[in-house]
Design a protein around this motif. Structure first.
Motif, PDB file in Angstrom:
ATOM      1  N   HIS A  14       0.820  -1.207   0.000  1.00 21.70           N
ATOM      2  CA  HIS A  14       0.000   0.000   0.000  1.00 21.70           C
ATOM      3  C   HIS A  14       0.857   1.261   0.000  1.00 21.70           C
ATOM      4  CE1 HIS A  14      -4.189  -1.284   0.067  1.00 21.70           C
ATOM      5  NE2 HIS A  14      -3.645  -2.430   0.418  1.00 21.70           N
ATOM      6  N   ARG A  36      -1.286   2.524   4.283  1.00 19.14           N
ATOM      7  CA  ARG A  36      -1.718   2.059   5.600  1.00 19.14           C
ATOM      8  C   ARG A  36      -0.569   2.038   6.591  1.00 19.14           C
ATOM      9  NH1 ARG A  36      -5.084  -3.128   3.384  1.00 19.14           N
ATOM     10  NH2 ARG A  36      -6.891  -2.017   2.640  1.00 19.14           N
ATOM     11  N   SER A  98      -6.605  -3.878   8.527  1.00 16.44           N
ATOM     12  CA  SER A  98      -6.423  -4.057   7.084  1.00 16.44           C
ATOM     13  C   SER A  98      -5.775  -5.388   6.741  1.00 16.44           C
ATOM     14  CB  SER A  98      -5.608  -2.900   6.519  1.00 16.44           C
ATOM     15  OG  SER A  98      -4.346  -2.808   7.150  1.00 16.44           O
ATOM     16  N   GLN A 132     -17.152   6.899  -0.026  1.00 17.26           N
ATOM     17  CA  GLN A 132     -16.051   6.805   0.934  1.00 17.26           C
ATOM     18  C   GLN A 132     -16.464   7.381   2.288  1.00 17.26           C
ATOM     19  OE1 GLN A 132     -12.666   8.752  -0.837  1.00 17.26           O
ATOM     20  NE2 GLN A 132     -12.153   7.003  -2.136  1.00 17.26           N
ATOM     21  N   LYS A 136     -16.376   5.656   6.001  1.00 15.92           N
ATOM     22  CA  LYS A 136     -15.324   6.174   6.890  1.00 15.92           C
ATOM     23  C   LYS A 136     -13.914   5.850   6.398  1.00 15.92           C
ATOM     24  CE  LYS A 136     -17.446   3.866  10.141  1.00 15.92           C
ATOM     25  NZ  LYS A 136     -18.711   3.546   9.477  1.00 15.92           N
ATOM     26  N   THR A 137     -13.661   6.121   5.118  1.00 17.14           N
ATOM     27  CA  THR A 137     -12.341   5.884   4.548  1.00 17.14           C
ATOM     28  C   THR A 137     -12.061   6.945   3.502  1.00 17.14           C
ATOM     29  OG1 THR A 137     -10.896   4.219   3.538  1.00 17.14           O
ATOM     30  CG2 THR A 137     -13.163   4.334   2.731  1.00 17.14           C
ATOM     31  N   ASP A 138     -10.803   7.013   3.044  1.00 18.20           N
ATOM     32  CA  ASP A 138     -10.437   7.982   2.017  1.00 18.20           C
ATOM     33  C   ASP A 138      -9.679   7.320   0.877  1.00 18.20           C
ATOM     34  OD1 ASP A 138      -8.075   7.398   3.267  1.00 18.20           O
ATOM     35  OD2 ASP A 138      -7.604   9.453   3.880  1.00 18.20           O
ATOM     36  N   GLN A 139      -9.810   6.003   0.726  1.00 16.11           N
ATOM     37  CA  GLN A 139      -9.124   5.322  -0.358  1.00 16.11           C
ATOM     38  C   GLN A 139     -10.003   4.222  -0.934  1.00 16.11           C
ATOM     39  OE1 GLN A 139      -5.696   2.954   0.782  1.00 16.11           O
ATOM     40  NE2 GLN A 139      -6.420   2.808   2.880  1.00 16.11           N
ATOM     41  N   VAL A 141     -10.980   0.428  -2.583  1.00 14.28           N
ATOM     42  CA  VAL A 141     -10.710  -0.967  -2.248  1.00 14.28           C
ATOM     43  C   VAL A 141     -11.048  -1.807  -3.472  1.00 14.28           C
ATOM     44  CG1 VAL A 141     -11.132  -0.673   0.229  1.00 14.28           C
ATOM     45  CG2 VAL A 141     -13.042  -1.218  -1.281  1.00 14.28           C
ATOM     46  N   ASP A 214     -16.496  -0.331   7.628  1.00 12.05           N
ATOM     47  CA  ASP A 214     -15.527   0.676   7.214  1.00 12.05           C
ATOM     48  C   ASP A 214     -14.701   0.091   6.069  1.00 12.05           C
ATOM     49  OD1 ASP A 214     -13.991  -1.205   8.521  1.00 12.05           O
ATOM     50  OD2 ASP A 214     -13.339   0.129  10.131  1.00 12.05           O
ATOM     51  N   GLY A 215     -13.590   0.741   5.727  1.00 12.41           N
ATOM     52  CA  GLY A 215     -12.779   0.259   4.619  1.00 12.41           C
ATOM     53  C   GLY A 215     -12.342  -1.189   4.768  1.00 12.41           C
ATOM     54  N   THR A 219     -13.543  -4.376   2.450  1.00 10.99           N
ATOM     55  CA  THR A 219     -12.542  -5.244   1.826  1.00 10.99           C
ATOM     56  C   THR A 219     -12.809  -6.705   2.142  1.00 10.99           C
ATOM     57  OG1 THR A 219     -10.818  -3.550   1.828  1.00 10.99           O
ATOM     58  CG2 THR A 219     -10.076  -5.832   1.820  1.00 10.99           C
TER      59      THR A 219
END
Length: 336
Positions: A14, A36, A98, A132, A136-139, A141, A214-215, A219
């Motif tokens: 990442h 990450r 993650s 997003q 609650k994420t900024d990237q 998946v 969340d992210g 995933t």
């Protein structure tokens, strides 16, 4: 089939995502793919051509091993029983990280492949800032798509097609060449795909409490891949000038999601997906290449949501229009 090993350097991969995106796309509107964690990018020095030449076969993948927090075989079996019965699975534990998410996804994908047919491509998720924010994420998946997930235009589907069913306006592209693994701009992507395909994705958030996802949670559940309805493909022109026009049209298009009477259900602009929808392919190429997995000719790639994720209801007919892209026809799904 190649499943990326859950134990292969997730933090370096990442970081590579962040470095490669920043270096190759620094001048465009694609958001930074956030790292990450720290560490040296294990594959940063490898030439792109060498990466494309590497075989993406099951034999090349090392044996998978679970990392701390990864779901157990019994839990994955329970997920599959719930998946087939359209029942929700328990929420993921607090602090589910993650690495555990990547590991869980890999084993869940293995189970899905045994029931949902051959791997046909991949999906980028959380590519829209509004989505997003919800998770609650900024990237972005990624997840995998399998043969029995894809339905034809106009398909009739149970409104309760999953435990936590939703629908959204999306788009597919079909890979033309393995050179797509080197693509780092939307223009380079368009030169390496041969079809743009209207698509309504029908994801399933699966868990008891989707609001807690969340992210990492998204995933782990393979980005909710369940079903999708694909429309009539639009051939990508061979002429460079025509491709330039299509590139701008995809960025600027108005994506409209309407019901059977033409009333608006949702929608957005092409640029709502990472600044340009084909940037989702750049993300997929970088993310998968970092794990030793290559995009292959003929694979289908889902670009993400142009609309809010909406709950289906019996009797609803939903249609997506792509205004501003001549020749890109509407696609519809009927819920019963």
């Amino acid at each position: 089939m190649h499943f990326p090993s859950p134990t292969r350097g997730r933090r370096p991969a990442h970081l590579l995502l962040a470095l490669a995106a920043a270096a190759a796309l620094g001048g465009c509107s694609l958001p930074k793919f956030m790292s990450r964690g720290g560490g040296e990018p294990a594959r940063a020095a490898a030439p792109a051509a060498a990466a494309v030449a590497a075989p993406a076969t099951a034999a090349a993948a090392p044996p998978m091993a679970r990392v701390p927090g990864c779901l157990s075989p019994a839990q994955i079996d329970g997920w599959m029983r719930a998946y087939e019965a359209r029942r929700p699975v328990p929420d993921l534990p607090a602090g589910f990280g993650s690495d555990a998410a990547d590991c869980t996804r890999a084993f869940f994908q293995q189970a899905l492949a045994a029931r949902m047919g051959p791997l046909v491509g991949y999906k980028a998720g959380l590519t829209n800032p509004a989505v997003q924010k919800r998770f609650k994420t900024d990237q972005p998946v990624w997840g995998a798509l399998y043969g029995r997930m894809l339905l034809d235009n106009g398909a009739t589907v149970d409104a309760a097609f999953g435990a936590r069913p939703l629908y959204e306006a999306d788009l597919l592209v079909r890979v033309k060449s393995s050179a797509i693994n080197q693509a780092r701009t939307a223009a380079e992507v368009l030169a390496q795909v041969d079809q743009i395909i209207p698509f309504i994705e029908l994801p399933d958030l699966m868990v008891e409490t989707p609001a807690r996802l969340d992210g990492p949670g998204i995933t782990a559940i393979n980005v909710g891949a369940r079903l999708g309805v694909r429309g009539t493909p639009l051939a990508v022109p061979a002429d460079a000038a025509a491709r330039d026009r299509l590139l701008a049209q995809l960025r600027d298009m108005d994506v409209r999601l309407v019901d059977g009477q033409g009333a608006a259900l949702g929608g957005g602009k092409g640029r709502d997906v990472l600044g340009h929808p084909l940037h989702a392919v750049v993300f997929l190429a970088i993310a998968l290449n970092a794990e030793g997995t290559l995009l292959q000719p003929g694979q289908l790639l889902s670009l993400g949501s142009f609309s809010a994720l909406l709950p289906p209801r019996p009797g609803l007919r939903a249609t997506v229009h792509y205004d501003g892209v001549p020749g890109l026809q509407p696609v519809s799904v009927q819920f019963r």
